[in-house]
Design an enzyme around this catalytic site. Structure first.
Site, PDB file in Angstrom:
ATOM      1  N   HIS A 137       1.321  16.558  -9.997  1.00 17.88           N
ATOM      2  CA  HIS A 137       0.166  15.832 -11.064  1.00 17.88           C
ATOM      3  C   HIS A 137      -0.573  14.753 -10.309  1.00 17.88           C
ATOM      4  O   HIS A 137      -0.312  14.181  -9.254  1.00 17.88           O
ATOM      5  CB  HIS A 137       0.993  14.978 -12.232  1.00 17.88           C
ATOM      6  CG  HIS A 137       1.878  13.964 -11.876  1.00 17.88           C
ATOM      7  ND1 HIS A 137       1.429  12.598 -11.708  1.00 17.88           N
ATOM      8  CD2 HIS A 137       3.072  13.946 -11.525  1.00 17.88           C
ATOM      9  CE1 HIS A 137       2.489  11.560 -11.305  1.00 17.88           C
ATOM     10  NE2 HIS A 137       3.581  12.547 -11.149  1.00 17.88           N
ATOM     11  N   GLU A 177       0.583  13.594 -16.675  1.00 12.48           N
ATOM     12  CA  GLU A 177       2.033  13.532 -16.466  1.00 12.48           C
ATOM     13  C   GLU A 177       2.537  12.118 -16.853  1.00 12.48           C
ATOM     14  O   GLU A 177       3.710  11.815 -17.594  1.00 12.48           O
ATOM     15  CB  GLU A 177       2.467  13.825 -14.922  1.00 12.48           C
ATOM     16  CG  GLU A 177       3.928  13.932 -15.012  1.00 12.48           C
ATOM     17  CD  GLU A 177       4.811  12.775 -14.674  1.00 12.48           C
ATOM     18  OE1 GLU A 177       5.955  13.059 -14.973  1.00 12.48           O
ATOM     19  OE2 GLU A 177       4.107  11.821 -14.427  1.00 12.48           O
ATOM     20  N   GLU A 178       2.026  11.301 -16.454  1.00 12.80           N
ATOM     21  CA  GLU A 178       2.581   9.834 -16.569  1.00 12.80           C
ATOM     22  C   GLU A 178       2.755   9.081 -17.905  1.00 12.80           C
ATOM     23  O   GLU A 178       3.392   8.312 -18.386  1.00 12.80           O
ATOM     24  CB  GLU A 178       1.648   8.756 -15.787  1.00 12.80           C
ATOM     25  CG  GLU A 178       1.685   8.751 -14.248  1.00 12.80           C
ATOM     26  CD  GLU A 178       3.085   8.713 -13.540  1.00 12.80           C
ATOM     27  OE1 GLU A 178       4.070   8.259 -14.371  1.00 12.80           O
ATOM     28  OE2 GLU A 178       3.312   8.778 -12.556  1.00 12.80           O
ATOM     29  N   ASP A 195       7.601  16.734  -7.690  1.00 15.96           N
ATOM     30  CA  ASP A 195       7.522  15.230  -8.105  1.00 15.96           C
ATOM     31  C   ASP A 195       8.584  14.384  -7.324  1.00 15.96           C
ATOM     32  O   ASP A 195       9.367  15.287  -7.112  1.00 15.96           O
ATOM     33  CB  ASP A 195       7.588  15.236  -9.867  1.00 15.96           C
ATOM     34  CG  ASP A 195       6.696  13.987 -10.266  1.00 15.96           C
ATOM     35  OD1 ASP A 195       6.602  13.177  -9.412  1.00 15.96           O
ATOM     36  OD2 ASP A 195       6.439  14.090 -11.406  1.00 15.96           O
ATOM     37  N   HIS A 237       7.334   3.827  -9.013  1.00 13.03           N
ATOM     38  CA  HIS A 237       6.244   3.164  -9.995  1.00 13.03           C
ATOM     39  C   HIS A 237       5.946   1.744  -9.567  1.00 13.03           C
ATOM     40  O   HIS A 237       5.701   0.917 -10.394  1.00 13.03           O
ATOM     41  CB  HIS A 237       6.860   3.231 -11.427  1.00 13.03           C
ATOM     42  CG  HIS A 237       6.516   4.532 -12.165  1.00 13.03           C
ATOM     43  ND1 HIS A 237       6.656   4.785 -13.398  1.00 13.03           N
ATOM     44  CD2 HIS A 237       6.180   5.692 -11.468  1.00 13.03           C
ATOM     45  CE1 HIS A 237       6.316   5.951 -13.635  1.00 13.03           C
ATOM     46  NE2 HIS A 237       5.908   6.648 -12.659  1.00 13.03           N
TER      47      HIS A 237
HETATM   48 ZN    ZN Z   1       5.389  11.753 -10.927  1.00 16.65          ZN
END
Ligand code: ZN
Length: 344
Positions: free
Chosen positions: A69, A220-221, A240, A320
């Site tokens: 992504h 995606e997020e 990912d 993140h």
């Molecule tokens: Zn990711």
């Protein structure tokens, strides 16, 4: 199999500097077109600007998809306070405590950009008794602009309004020892591994076993990545980030193969096949389950696509947040991906 690790690092350093928070595709897609051109590939788009690149296989009866992504975490202007500070909403599940005091850029809809800093309302230990303890959330965090503005009207005069997109600085470093410390290794590190796998095939005049549709989505997020695919796909491999933690066997030097995440298990035989390929190629790898995690692969089958799914990627620290990975993990990811492209 020799993967060009300098290429992975250079590609990551290039991609991570191009802002692409959830749903913001205008700047990265032209870069993807340049990369595709270097491989004599073309880029096609769906209506929500997912970028697709197709590689023809030895056997053209079957198509598999590989997805990394493009979207990263980001912010959006929620409102302008009376004192000229900006309240924010998150784009994706970022950790605001981790973003504290990071540089940000606000982009107005007419293309002007203004830098600023993400600060906590109780920003200074010398002034606020709750600096250490105040939870950092959408109500306690603000953007202070690097402009001489002290009122809502002065900020509006800059052209800033609610709904403007905010880029968070990637804060990227690459150490002599091979560690990448940066935001958005999720998923630009995986994009770099994907391009390194394509480069390996091209440099060695190799064709993938089946047609491959590379998919680069922007949602995606927020759980809506790769919901639409350009054509019939039988297998879908999400590339990912892998995770590091008490229950995880993966580390920064290995490629993680995710067997199950918060949505459900990945396809049993497809996942086993990837582990077998990793073994055959001598890749350091680990199979893990993730507790709080989803991918383009499960959002894509939830959207109704009829295919088997799997998920691989480099294991990353402090996901993140400002993340850390090692070039070895990105290399092993590219190697396993190249093996999958060649063996099918
Ligand atoms: Zn990711």
């Amino acid at each position: 199999m020799k993967i060009d690790t300098n290429y992975i690092a250079d590609m990551f350093l290039k991609l991570v500097q191009v802002p692409s928070p959830v749903g913001y595709y205008s700047e990265l897609n032209p870069v993807l077109e340049d990369i595709a051109r270097e491989f004599s590939l073309t880029v096609q788009y769906d209506n929500k600007k997912t970028a697709f690149m197709k590689l023809e296989g030895e056997n053209t009866d079957k198509t598999v998809a590989v997805c990394a992504h493009c979207d990263t975490l980001g912010l959006m202007v929620r409102s302008i306070d009376g004192d000229g500070m900006l309240k924010i909403r998150k784009l994706g599940g970022g950790c605001l405590a981790n973003m504290e005091n990071e540089s940000v850029t606000v982009r107005t809809r007419d293309g002007r950009t203004y830098t600023g800093m993400l600060i906590c309302r109780s920003h200074s230990v010398h002034v606020f008794p709750d600096t250490h303890t105040l939870e950092r959330n959408e109500d306690t965090v603000r953007i202070i602009l690097d402009e001489n503005v002290h009122s809502k009207e002065e900020v509006e005069a800059l052209g800033i309004q609610n709904g403007d997109i905010v880029f968070v600085d990637p804060h990227c470093e690459y150490t002599k020892t091979g560690y990448l410390k940066s935001r958005f290794i999720d998923d630009k590190g995986c994009m770099a591994s994907c391009f390194a796998a394509i480069k390996y095939l091209k440099d060695n005049n190799l064709k993938p076993k089946y047609n491959v549709l590379f998919v680069f989505p922007y949602y995606e997020e927020v759980g809506m990545g790769a919901t639409y695919l350009l054509e019939e796909v039988e297998e879908f491999l999400a590339v990912d980030i892998g995770l590091i933690g008490p229950d995880c066997a993966g580390n920064e030097h290995s490629v993680s193969i995710c067997a199950k995440d918060a949505v459900g298990p990945y396809d049993y035989e497809f996942t086993s096949k990837l582990a077998e390929y990793a073994k055959q190629e001598g890749c350091k790898y680990a199979i893990d389950t993730y507790f709080s995690y989803g991918s383009d692969a499960n959002s894509s089958i939830k959207a109704g696509n009829n295919m088997r799914i799997a998920n691989i990627g480099p294991a990353v620290y402090s996901t993140h947040g400002r993340e850390r990975a090692h070039i070895d993990g990105l290399e092993n990811t590219a190697k396993l991906l190249a093996a999958y492209l060649l063996k099918g």
